[in-house]
Design a protein around this motif. Structure first.
Motif, PDB file in Angstrom:
ATOM      1  N   HIS A 102      57.570  79.284  52.510  1.00 14.28           N
ATOM      2  CA  HIS A 102      56.995  79.486  51.172  1.00 14.28           C
ATOM      3  C   HIS A 102      58.034  80.119  50.241  1.00 14.28           C
ATOM      4  O   HIS A 102      58.145  79.757  49.069  1.00 14.28           O
ATOM      5  CB  HIS A 102      55.749  80.384  51.276  1.00 14.28           C
ATOM      6  N   GLU A 103      58.806  81.046  50.779  1.00 18.92           N
ATOM      7  CA  GLU A 103      59.861  81.670  49.964  1.00 18.92           C
ATOM      8  C   GLU A 103      60.878  80.626  49.511  1.00 18.92           C
ATOM      9  O   GLU A 103      61.334  80.647  48.357  1.00 18.92           O
ATOM     10  CB  GLU A 103      60.538  82.772  50.775  1.00 18.92           C
ATOM     11  N   LEU A 104      61.230  79.683  50.411  1.00 22.29           N
ATOM     12  CA  LEU A 104      62.196  78.641  50.050  1.00 22.29           C
ATOM     13  C   LEU A 104      61.623  77.716  48.987  1.00 22.29           C
ATOM     14  O   LEU A 104      62.323  77.355  48.031  1.00 22.29           O
ATOM     15  CB  LEU A 104      62.590  77.848  51.295  1.00 22.29           C
ATOM     16  N   TRP A 105      60.348  77.333  49.113  1.00 15.16           N
ATOM     17  CA  TRP A 105      59.758  76.455  48.091  1.00 15.16           C
ATOM     18  C   TRP A 105      59.768  77.155  46.723  1.00 15.16           C
ATOM     19  O   TRP A 105      60.069  76.523  45.707  1.00 15.16           O
ATOM     20  CB  TRP A 105      58.320  76.069  48.430  1.00 15.16           C
ATOM     21  N   LEU A 106      59.448  78.450  46.700  1.00 14.63           N
ATOM     22  CA  LEU A 106      59.437  79.193  45.440  1.00 14.63           C
ATOM     23  C   LEU A 106      60.844  79.274  44.840  1.00 14.63           C
ATOM     24  O   LEU A 106      61.026  79.176  43.624  1.00 14.63           O
ATOM     25  CB  LEU A 106      58.868  80.593  45.666  1.00 14.63           C
ATOM     26  N   ARG A 107      61.843  79.431  45.700  1.00 15.25           N
ATOM     27  CA  ARG A 107      63.219  79.512  45.205  1.00 15.25           C
ATOM     28  C   ARG A 107      63.686  78.165  44.643  1.00 15.25           C
ATOM     29  O   ARG A 107      64.476  78.108  43.678  1.00 15.25           O
ATOM     30  CB  ARG A 107      64.138  79.965  46.343  1.00 15.25           C
ATOM     31  N   LEU A 108      63.214  77.068  45.248  1.00 16.74           N
ATOM     32  CA  LEU A 108      63.611  75.730  44.795  1.00 16.74           C
ATOM     33  C   LEU A 108      62.745  75.203  43.656  1.00 16.74           C
ATOM     34  O   LEU A 108      62.984  74.090  43.169  1.00 16.74           O
ATOM     35  CB  LEU A 108      63.546  74.755  45.975  1.00 16.74           C
ATOM     36  N   LEU A 109      61.770  75.968  43.261  1.00 20.89           N
ATOM     37  CA  LEU A 109      60.781  75.521  42.268  1.00 20.89           C
ATOM     38  C   LEU A 109      61.414  74.906  41.017  1.00 20.89           C
ATOM     39  O   LEU A 109      61.005  73.819  40.584  1.00 20.89           O
ATOM     40  CB  LEU A 109      59.875  76.705  41.905  1.00 20.89           C
ATOM     41  N   PRO A 110      62.423  75.547  40.390  1.00 27.69           N
ATOM     42  CA  PRO A 110      62.982  74.960  39.145  1.00 27.69           C
ATOM     43  C   PRO A 110      63.979  73.834  39.399  1.00 27.69           C
ATOM     44  O   PRO A 110      64.435  73.200  38.447  1.00 27.69           O
ATOM     45  CB  PRO A 110      63.694  76.158  38.475  1.00 27.69           C
ATOM     46  N   HIS A 111      64.341  73.581  40.631  1.00 29.29           N
ATOM     47  CA  HIS A 111      65.488  72.718  40.912  1.00 29.29           C
ATOM     48  C   HIS A 111      65.126  71.328  41.447  1.00 29.29           C
ATOM     49  O   HIS A 111      66.021  70.489  41.592  1.00 29.29           O
ATOM     50  CB  HIS A 111      66.417  73.403  41.930  1.00 29.29           C
ATOM     51  N   THR A 112      63.879  71.082  41.762  1.00 35.33           N
ATOM     52  CA  THR A 112      63.532  69.791  42.364  1.00 35.33           C
ATOM     53  C   THR A 112      62.063  69.487  42.131  1.00 35.33           C
ATOM     54  O   THR A 112      61.320  70.303  41.561  1.00 35.33           O
ATOM     55  CB  THR A 112      63.837  69.805  43.875  1.00 35.33           C
ATOM     56  N   GLU A 113      61.654  68.288  42.593  1.00 33.69           N
ATOM     57  CA  GLU A 113      60.251  67.893  42.532  1.00 33.69           C
ATOM     58  C   GLU A 113      59.695  67.786  43.952  1.00 33.69           C
ATOM     59  O   GLU A 113      60.429  67.489  44.903  1.00 33.69           O
ATOM     60  CB  GLU A 113      60.095  66.552  41.807  1.00 33.69           C
ATOM     61  N   PHE A 114      58.382  68.024  44.056  1.00 27.94           N
ATOM     62  CA  PHE A 114      57.688  68.028  45.345  1.00 27.94           C
ATOM     63  C   PHE A 114      56.637  66.916  45.363  1.00 27.94           C
ATOM     64  O   PHE A 114      56.163  66.477  44.314  1.00 27.94           O
ATOM     65  CB  PHE A 114      56.977  69.363  45.574  1.00 27.94           C
ATOM     66  N   TYR A 115      56.264  66.518  46.577  1.00 27.09           N
ATOM     67  CA  TYR A 115      55.175  65.550  46.722  1.00 27.09           C
ATOM     68  C   TYR A 115      54.582  65.686  48.123  1.00 27.09           C
ATOM     69  O   TYR A 115      55.316  65.916  49.102  1.00 27.09           O
ATOM     70  CB  TYR A 115      55.670  64.112  46.516  1.00 27.09           C
ATOM     71  N   ASN A 116      53.259  65.568  48.219  1.00 24.06           N
ATOM     72  CA  ASN A 116      52.561  65.529  49.510  1.00 24.06           C
ATOM     73  C   ASN A 116      51.894  64.173  49.692  1.00 24.06           C
ATOM     74  O   ASN A 116      51.120  63.739  48.822  1.00 24.06           O
ATOM     75  CB  ASN A 116      51.491  66.626  49.576  1.00 24.06           C
ATOM     76  N   ILE A 117      52.189  63.492  50.779  1.00 23.34           N
ATOM     77  CA  ILE A 117      51.507  62.237  51.093  1.00 23.34           C
ATOM     78  C   ILE A 117      50.053  62.548  51.433  1.00 23.34           C
ATOM     79  O   ILE A 117      49.786  63.384  52.304  1.00 23.34           O
ATOM     80  CB  ILE A 117      52.190  61.534  52.283  1.00 23.34           C
ATOM     81  N   PRO A 118      49.100  61.928  50.771  1.00 24.24           N
ATOM     82  CA  PRO A 118      47.680  62.253  51.012  1.00 24.24           C
ATOM     83  C   PRO A 118      47.140  61.594  52.274  1.00 24.24           C
ATOM     84  O   PRO A 118      46.231  60.772  52.246  1.00 24.24           O
ATOM     85  CB  PRO A 118      46.984  61.723  49.755  1.00 24.24           C
ATOM     86  N   ALA A 119      47.703  61.960  53.406  1.00 29.05           N
ATOM     87  CA  ALA A 119      47.267  61.443  54.710  1.00 29.05           C
ATOM     88  C   ALA A 119      47.597  62.491  55.760  1.00 29.05           C
ATOM     89  O   ALA A 119      48.629  63.176  55.682  1.00 29.05           O
ATOM     90  CB  ALA A 119      47.966  60.119  55.039  1.00 29.05           C
ATOM     91  N   TYR A 120      46.711  62.610  56.759  1.00 27.52           N
ATOM     92  CA  TYR A 120      46.908  63.589  57.823  1.00 27.52           C
ATOM     93  C   TYR A 120      47.896  63.021  58.846  1.00 27.52           C
ATOM     94  O   TYR A 120      47.532  62.250  59.726  1.00 27.52           O
ATOM     95  CB  TYR A 120      45.575  63.933  58.480  1.00 27.52           C
ATOM     96  N   LEU A 121      49.163  63.419  58.708  1.00 30.53           N
ATOM     97  CA  LEU A 121      50.230  62.869  59.539  1.00 30.53           C
ATOM     98  C   LEU A 121      50.797  63.877  60.533  1.00 30.53           C
ATOM     99  O   LEU A 121      51.736  63.551  61.266  1.00 30.53           O
ATOM    100  CB  LEU A 121      51.369  62.349  58.648  1.00 30.53           C
ATOM    101  N   HIS A 139      57.261  88.871  44.081  1.00 32.37           N
ATOM    102  CA  HIS A 139      58.654  88.804  43.624  1.00 32.37           C
ATOM    103  C   HIS A 139      58.872  87.616  42.683  1.00 32.37           C
ATOM    104  O   HIS A 139      59.496  87.761  41.615  1.00 32.37           O
ATOM    105  CB  HIS A 139      59.569  88.697  44.847  1.00 32.37           C
ATOM    106  N   TYR A 140      58.365  86.455  43.081  1.00 30.96           N
ATOM    107  CA  TYR A 140      58.614  85.265  42.263  1.00 30.96           C
ATOM    108  C   TYR A 140      57.691  85.189  41.053  1.00 30.96           C
ATOM    109  O   TYR A 140      58.038  84.545  40.058  1.00 30.96           O
ATOM    110  CB  TYR A 140      58.520  84.007  43.127  1.00 30.96           C
ATOM    111  N   LEU A 141      56.535  85.829  41.110  1.00 26.79           N
ATOM    112  CA  LEU A 141      55.719  85.941  39.894  1.00 26.79           C
ATOM    113  C   LEU A 141      56.491  86.688  38.808  1.00 26.79           C
ATOM    114  O   LEU A 141      56.481  86.297  37.633  1.00 26.79           O
ATOM    115  CB  LEU A 141      54.409  86.667  40.215  1.00 26.79           C
ATOM    116  N   HIS A 142      57.173  87.767  39.197  1.00 29.46           N
ATOM    117  CA  HIS A 142      57.994  88.508  38.235  1.00 29.46           C
ATOM    118  C   HIS A 142      59.209  87.685  37.809  1.00 29.46           C
ATOM    119  O   HIS A 142      59.549  87.639  36.620  1.00 29.46           O
ATOM    120  CB  HIS A 142      58.468  89.832  38.850  1.00 29.46           C
ATOM    121  N   ARG A 143      59.845  87.046  38.769  1.00 30.93           N
ATOM    122  CA  ARG A 143      61.093  86.323  38.476  1.00 30.93           C
ATOM    123  C   ARG A 143      60.883  85.183  37.500  1.00 30.93           C
ATOM    124  O   ARG A 143      61.722  84.951  36.608  1.00 30.93           O
ATOM    125  CB  ARG A 143      61.682  85.807  39.787  1.00 30.93           C
ATOM    126  N   TYR A 144      59.775  84.465  37.653  1.00 33.04           N
ATOM    127  CA  TYR A 144      59.518  83.301  36.797  1.00 33.04           C
ATOM    128  C   TYR A 144      58.605  83.634  35.613  1.00 33.04           C
ATOM    129  O   TYR A 144      58.189  82.716  34.888  1.00 33.04           O
ATOM    130  CB  TYR A 144      58.897  82.176  37.630  1.00 33.04           C
TER     131      TYR A 144
END
Length: 664
Positions: A184-203, A229-234
């Protein structure tokens, strides 16, 4: 196996493991089964003290695995950073040693990343298998939805993601100061730098459990610190801060309150009955991928599971057949509280064990008490199963049949009862009981024509009876016999294989006598308990002195049985006339032998002849006659011609589909 030095992998799969011998095989098997195969596996053995290193060496013969070994436990975060530094692929995937992927998971994620350069991380929906049940996580799908909810929850499953290697390395990998929730910390750190996607299927299916209250509390506190921390940072809007209150209150609460909260979270997510599956249906409907209602089936079992008996495999395969036919399945069964072990189910099936206490011992008093305890457990199961299923599939006997038949007076869910070895006429009381149970069922399933005729002769309407013989309990194997023998360390030369229990009504004494008459033919017996094997070994020493051509293998995992059948020149399906179920059985071992396509030596019993039909050549022998069995084995081994698998042989999916069509 690919030479790990001579090819350039597209994907590097990071797999940290610490003492994972009980689940490691399943995780690696799910990797090996992927439809996308251009990958390397970087496995970090983080100071394991069990048999994990040996398992890794074995799997290294089948998969391109690079092993990083630690002399002591480094911890997850530091181990992952070491693996990232060693990764050669353009993409990085994550899986834990107790998780399972569906076969097309990697392919679907790689295709998305190849087709959309803006995407940096692709996840999927997943399910957590816990002690209380299965929690289904239908995560936010689009980049906008994920980023809107990332401060409120972790929107990506760590074992579900595939991410670009360059993206992770550019931003320093995982933060080694974060012990819990490093993903979760890594996703928050990468938040401004990339796009995310979840496939809507239980894989992905993740096994979760065994966490102490202290560790759960530490995880919650670490998550709060990371999010704050990231609430303050962003400079996140104030509306995001109240979502910190729930984990803060739970972390500060006493242990009983935290346990209650975890149980409530589990029950909130379990797709049993109508709740969770409706959520899945509504999500797919909103995404315009599937607006139809998914049939919901509860499979009710009256056996203690897990078990080494083939019966367990059959019950699970039938439930898996329902899933393959498009149904959502909940699997209800009894479990021993002193031996809690997970059932080997796929991610599309939810398990619901009902703990049944019992007393060890074999005295009459203890057996009576255990029967009463089992009745109590059965009552709990019958009352705990929700009402809002589309179908109850009962694979059980009189007790559970009676309980659900009584329940049908206020619960209109259709009942389908599959019962074996029942013939009317043995007891007027039992006959009246089953007539009542049958009257409350929409369909009753039998496995033999003799049983069907008996039921019809005793007043059961023909339109209510479905005749469905057993299907093979195991998958077939296409490995060449010589390779199968080398893999199993079996002898060269003529070989006959028997698979099953070592009970006397399976003509084990006759098999031993046949081995004494045909010493040039090797006979292997797979299965049985250790005490049964010791009894037959004593029988051999007393009667024959020594028989070097007969070998007892003992119990083997179900996945290895097809290998033994494939290694054989002939497969033995032996029964005695004294077998109590000879007239009503539909032996799965015979179905497995048919599916293997090998010459078969079979007991000449009406039920087995009925299953064989007229198209498959069988070498028959007279049950309980060792001379007849010896001659049949010699003839079958000499033929050494693989037989064709009859088209009439049922699969579990065809069996389940037939039942659904006729019942719903």
């Amino acid at each position: 196996m690919k030479n790990t030095l001579s090819f350039k992998p597209k994907v590097s799969i990071l797999l940290p493991v610490y003492n994972g011998e009980s689940t490691f095989d399943a995780a690696l098997a799910s990797i090996a089964a992927q439809t996308y195969q251009n990958f390397e596996v970087i496995c970090i053995d983080d100071g394991s003290t069990d048999t994990t290193p040996a398992l890794l060496q074995r799997w290294q013969q089948q998969l391109p695995i690079k092993i990083l070994t630690h002399s002591h436990n480094w911890g997850l975060t530091r181990s992952l950073n070491q693996a990232i530094a060693a990764a050669r692929g353009e993409l990085i995937a994550r899986i834990d040693a107790d998780d399972i992927w569906l076969p097309d998971k990697l392919q679907r994620q790689v295709d998305l990343l190849d087709n959309d350069p803006a995407l940096g991380i692709v996840g999927c929906w997943y399910k957590n298998q816990t002690d209380e049940g299965v929690i289904a996580f239908a995560l936010p799908e689009t980049d906008q939805e994920i980023k809107r909810r990332i401060f409120r929850q972790n929107p990506l499953g760590h074992s579900c993601i595939v991410m670009r290697t360059v993206l992770v390395k550019q931003h320093g990998g995982y933060d080694e100061s974060v012990r819990y929730g490093q993903d979760h910390e890594l996703w928050l750190r990468l938040l401004p730098h990339t796009e995310f996607y979840n496939i809507p299927a239980y894989l992905c299916l993740r096994r979760v459990g065994g966490l102490s209250d202290r560790r759960v509390r530490a995880q919650m506190l670490q998550g709060i610190r990371t999010r704050l921390h990231y609430l303050h940072r962003y400079h996140a809007p104030l509306r995001e801060y109240p979502f910190l209150l729930e984990p803060m209150l739970v972390a500060a609460a006493p242990a009983p309150v935290r346990r209650h909260w975890r149980r409530r979270q589990t029950m909130r997510g379990i797709p049993s009955g109508q709740r969770g599956t409706r959520e899945m249906v509504s999500i797919t409907a909103n995404s315009k991928k599937n607006s139809t209602h998914r049939l919901q089936i509860a499979c009710i079992n009256d056996r203690f599971l897990p078990s080494i008996r083939a019966e367990q495999v059959a019950r699970l395969r039938m439930a898996a057949g329902f899933v393959a036919s498009g149904a959502a399945v909940d699997f209800w069964y009894h479990s021993r509280p002193r031996r809690p072990r997970p059932l080997p189910v796929g991610p599309d099936m939810n398990i619901h064990p009902i703990s049944a206490p019992y007393l060890p011992g074999t005295s009459t008093l203890i057996r009576t008490v255990n029967r009463l305890l089992f009745v109590t457990s059965s009552l709990r199961l019958a009352t705990k199963v929700p009402q809002r299923y589309d179908l109850f599939y009962l694979r059980c006997g009189a007790l559970h049949g009676l309980l659900f038949a009584a329940r049908s007076y206020w619960d209109t869910t259709p009942l389908v009862l599959e019962i074996h070895n029942l013939a009317f006429g043995s007891s007027p009381c039992i006959d009246r009981l089953y007539r009542f149970i049958f009257s409350r069922c929409r369909q009753v399933v039998c496995i033999t024509a003799a049983t069907r005729n008996n039921w019809q002769a005793n007043g059961v309407p023909p339109q209510k009876i479905i005749l469905l013989p057993s299907a093979p309990a195991l998958d077939s194997c296409s490995l060449r016999p010589d390779r199968a023998r080398r893999r199993l360390s079996l002898p060269d030369g003529p070989l006959a294989v028997y698979s099953g229990t070592l009970h006397s009504d399976r003509n084990i004494a006759e098999i031993i006598a046949a081995a004494a008459r045909n010493r040039q033919i090797n006979i292997v017996l797979v299965g049985g308990r250790a005490d049964d094997e010791a009894q037959w070994q004593r029988h051999i020493r007393q009667r024959y002195g020594a028989l070097p051509n007969i070998r007892f293998i003992g119990y083997q995992p179900a996945a290895l049985i097809p290998l033994y059948l494939q290694a054989a020149d002939a497969v033995l399906v032996t029964y005695s006339h004294s077998c109590t179920t000879a007239a009503t059985m539909s032996p799965m071992k015979f179905a497995e032998a048919l599916a293997a396509g090998k010459p078969i030596v079979a007991a000449d019993l009406p039920r087995i002849r009925e299953m064989a039909g007229n198209n498959h050549p069988i070498t028959w022998y007279e049950p309980d006659n060792s001379r007849s069995l010896s001659s049949a084995i010699s003839a079958a081994v000499r033929s050494r011609t693989n037989q064709h698998v009859p088209a009439t042989l049922l699969t579990w999916q065809r069996r389940a589909h037939t039942l659904i069509v006729s019942s719903v």
